[in-house]
Motif scaffolding. Structure first.
Motif, PDB file in Angstrom:
ATOM      1  N   ILE A  35       0.855  -1.193   0.000  1.00 19.76           N
ATOM      2  CA  ILE A  35       0.000   0.000   0.000  1.00 19.76           C
ATOM      3  C   ILE A  35       0.889   1.240   0.000  1.00 19.76           C
ATOM      4  CG2 ILE A  35      -1.784   1.297   1.224  1.00 19.76           C
ATOM      5  CD1 ILE A  35      -2.692  -1.356   2.495  1.00 19.76           C
ATOM      6  N   LEU A  36       0.732   2.072  -1.009  1.00 21.04           N
ATOM      7  CA  LEU A  36       1.446   3.349  -1.090  1.00 21.04           C
ATOM      8  C   LEU A  36       0.479   4.435  -0.645  1.00 21.04           C
ATOM      9  CD1 LEU A  36       2.944   2.941  -4.685  1.00 21.04           C
ATOM     10  CD2 LEU A  36       4.023   2.314  -2.546  1.00 21.04           C
ATOM     11  N   MET A  37       0.905   5.277   0.304  1.00 21.02           N
ATOM     12  CA  MET A  37       0.061   6.359   0.808  1.00 21.02           C
ATOM     13  C   MET A  37       0.818   7.678   0.699  1.00 21.02           C
ATOM     14  SD  MET A  37      -1.682   4.581   4.181  1.00 21.02           S
ATOM     15  CE  MET A  37      -2.991   5.822   4.256  1.00 21.02           C
ATOM     16  N   PHE A  38       0.222   8.658   0.014  1.00 16.87           N
ATOM     17  CA  PHE A  38       0.883   9.954  -0.134  1.00 16.87           C
ATOM     18  C   PHE A  38      -0.107  11.006  -0.631  1.00 16.87           C
ATOM     19  CE2 PHE A  38       1.484   7.403  -3.953  1.00 16.87           C
ATOM     20  CZ  PHE A  38       1.074   8.254  -4.972  1.00 16.87           C
ATOM     21  N   PRO A  39       0.214  12.289  -0.404  1.00 19.96           N
ATOM     22  CA  PRO A  39      -0.595  13.353  -0.998  1.00 19.96           C
ATOM     23  C   PRO A  39      -0.185  13.554  -2.454  1.00 19.96           C
ATOM     24  CG  PRO A  39       1.157  14.300   0.327  1.00 19.96           C
ATOM     25  CD  PRO A  39       1.268  12.811   0.476  1.00 19.96           C
ATOM     26  N   ILE A  40      -1.095  14.032  -3.262  1.00 25.52           N
ATOM     27  CA  ILE A  40      -0.761  14.406  -4.640  1.00 25.52           C
ATOM     28  C   ILE A  40      -0.440  15.895  -4.633  1.00 25.52           C
ATOM     29  CG2 ILE A  40      -1.677  14.704  -6.972  1.00 25.52           C
ATOM     30  CD1 ILE A  40      -3.234  12.127  -6.601  1.00 25.52           C
ATOM     31  N   MET A  57      -5.724  14.875  -2.303  1.00 26.86           N
ATOM     32  CA  MET A  57      -5.364  15.970  -3.216  1.00 26.86           C
ATOM     33  C   MET A  57      -6.378  17.099  -3.108  1.00 26.86           C
ATOM     34  SD  MET A  57      -6.292  14.457  -6.972  1.00 26.86           S
ATOM     35  CE  MET A  57      -7.791  13.528  -7.250  1.00 26.86           C
ATOM     36  N   GLY A  58      -5.936  18.277  -3.479  1.00 28.37           N
ATOM     37  CA  GLY A  58      -6.812  19.443  -3.477  1.00 28.37           C
ATOM     38  C   GLY A  58      -7.637  19.562  -4.743  1.00 28.37           C
ATOM     39  N   THR A  59      -7.141  19.015  -5.845  1.00 27.77           N
ATOM     40  CA  THR A  59      -7.829  19.102  -7.128  1.00 27.77           C
ATOM     41  C   THR A  59      -9.113  18.270  -7.105  1.00 27.77           C
ATOM     42  OG1 THR A  59      -5.683  19.299  -8.229  1.00 27.77           O
ATOM     43  CG2 THR A  59      -7.555  18.719  -9.627  1.00 27.77           C
ATOM     44  N   PRO A  60     -10.230  18.801  -7.597  1.00 28.54           N
ATOM     45  CA  PRO A  60     -11.438  17.982  -7.686  1.00 28.54           C
ATOM     46  C   PRO A  60     -11.193  16.734  -8.541  1.00 28.54           C
ATOM     47  CG  PRO A  60     -11.964  20.292  -8.065  1.00 28.54           C
ATOM     48  CD  PRO A  60     -10.464  20.186  -8.046  1.00 28.54           C
ATOM     49  N   SER A  61     -11.778  15.610  -8.129  1.00 24.70           N
ATOM     50  CA  SER A  61     -11.538  14.333  -8.816  1.00 24.70           C
ATOM     51  C   SER A  61     -11.843  14.394 -10.304  1.00 24.70           C
ATOM     52  CB  SER A  61     -12.377  13.220  -8.184  1.00 24.70           C
ATOM     53  OG  SER A  61     -11.931  12.952  -6.890  1.00 24.70           O
ATOM     54  N   TRP A  62     -12.965  14.998 -10.663  1.00 23.69           N
ATOM     55  CA  TRP A  62     -13.339  15.009 -12.085  1.00 23.69           C
ATOM     56  C   TRP A  62     -12.361  15.836 -12.910  1.00 23.69           C
ATOM     57  CZ3 TRP A  62     -14.671  19.271 -14.996  1.00 23.69           C
ATOM     58  CH2 TRP A  62     -14.932  20.458 -14.291  1.00 23.69           C
ATOM     59  N   ILE A  63     -11.848  16.915 -12.358  1.00 23.85           N
ATOM     60  CA  ILE A  63     -10.842  17.713 -13.083  1.00 23.85           C
ATOM     61  C   ILE A  63      -9.553  16.912 -13.218  1.00 23.85           C
ATOM     62  CG2 ILE A  63      -9.350  19.751 -12.928  1.00 23.85           C
ATOM     63  CD1 ILE A  63     -11.730  21.292 -11.818  1.00 23.85           C
ATOM     64  N   TYR A  64      -9.156  16.224 -12.124  1.00 24.79           N
ATOM     65  CA  TYR A  64      -7.919  15.439 -12.158  1.00 24.79           C
ATOM     66  C   TYR A  64      -7.979  14.358 -13.239  1.00 24.79           C
ATOM     67  CZ  TYR A  64      -3.748  13.044 -10.619  1.00 24.79           C
ATOM     68  OH  TYR A  64      -2.493  12.482 -10.594  1.00 24.79           O
ATOM     69  N   PHE A  66      -8.861  10.619  -2.241  1.00 25.52           N
ATOM     70  CA  PHE A  66      -9.670  11.541  -1.450  1.00 25.52           C
ATOM     71  C   PHE A  66      -9.334  12.961  -1.927  1.00 25.52           C
ATOM     72  CE2 PHE A  66      -9.197   7.790   1.137  1.00 25.52           C
ATOM     73  CZ  PHE A  66     -10.454   7.615   1.689  1.00 25.52           C
ATOM     74  N   SER A  67     -10.323  13.633  -2.507  1.00 23.41           N
ATOM     75  CA  SER A  67     -10.038  14.965  -3.027  1.00 23.41           C
ATOM     76  C   SER A  67     -10.763  16.032  -2.218  1.00 23.41           C
ATOM     77  CB  SER A  67     -10.435  15.072  -4.507  1.00 23.41           C
ATOM     78  OG  SER A  67     -11.824  14.979  -4.654  1.00 23.41           O
ATOM     79  N   GLN A  68     -10.140  17.190  -2.131  1.00 21.23           N
ATOM     80  CA  GLN A  68     -10.689  18.395  -1.500  1.00 21.23           C
ATOM     81  C   GLN A  68     -11.144  18.161  -0.054  1.00 21.23           C
ATOM     82  OE1 GLN A  68     -13.504  19.671  -4.758  1.00 21.23           O
ATOM     83  NE2 GLN A  68     -12.169  21.471  -4.635  1.00 21.23           N
TER      84      GLN A  68
END
Length: 196
Positions: A90-95, A139-146, A176-178
């Motif tokens: 399992i890799l866990m990190f922020p984008i 991540m801060g970017t909305p999922s659909w935009i990403y 998990f976004s925003q």
């Protein structure tokens, strides 16, 4: 089953409590993952890159070892041996800026190395247990935009460019976004409802 978790966040995996400027939603998710894995009687091995003071920079000497299929240093060799024994990784990190942080990229560059964890030429993995690869990100970017505007560069780099290329086919991404825009109660519900 043995699960190896590679955790990359500057506040480390211990930052799960709601302390301003020392808290990480990713660490709170990690805490939930550990609870779930222990309930399943899974053995868990944590590689916390910041707590371990892992150096992600590839020096000239490091690259020379990498090219010869030699572990770069004792820490990297230890990480490699732990991954060889994994049924699940399992890799866990922020984008950040749409991809993984430098610490996780350096981990992949230095640890998932040819001659050590995959065969040069054939690109066949040496992870003979064919571990399940799971990636958990924030991540801060909305999922659909990403996914639809930016093109999900993380999936291209990790799934296609790393794991699929080396014949590791069991890959799943949880994003998990925003979360910073959600209330504490909403974040707690997300954490409590998360299942691998």
């Amino acid at each position: 089953m043995k699960t190896v978790i590679i955790f990359d966040h500057p506040y480390t995996s211990t930052a799960s409590e709601n302390v301003p400027h020392q808290r990480s939603f990713l660490a709170a998710i990690y805490k939930q993952v550990i609870t779930q894995l222990k309930a399943e009687n899974s053995e868990v091995d944590l590689i916390d890159l910041h707590a371990d003071h892992f150096d992600p920079v590839m020096s000239a000497e490091d690259l020379s070892n990498w090219r010869r299929g030699v572990p770069i240093n004792a820490q990297v060799e230890d990480y490699q041996n732990r991954l060889l024994d994994a049924d699940q990784i399992i890799l866990m990190f922020p984008i950040w800026w749409e991809v993984m942080p430098a610490m996780m990229k350096g981990f992949l560059d230095k640890v998932y190395a040819k001659g050590c964890l995959y065969q040069a030429g054939s690109m066949q993995t040496k992870l003979v247990r064919q571990p399940k690869i799971k990636v958990i990100t924030t991540m801060g970017t909305p999922s659909w935009i990403y996914r639809w505007v930016i093109g999900a560069p993380l999936l291209k780099a990790l799934f296609r460019g790393t794991f699929l290329k080396t014949k590791l086919f069991h890959f799943k991404w949880y994003s998990f976004s925003q979360v910073e825009k959600k209330s504490l109660a909403q974040r707690q519900r997300l954490i409590q409802g998360f299942k691998l």
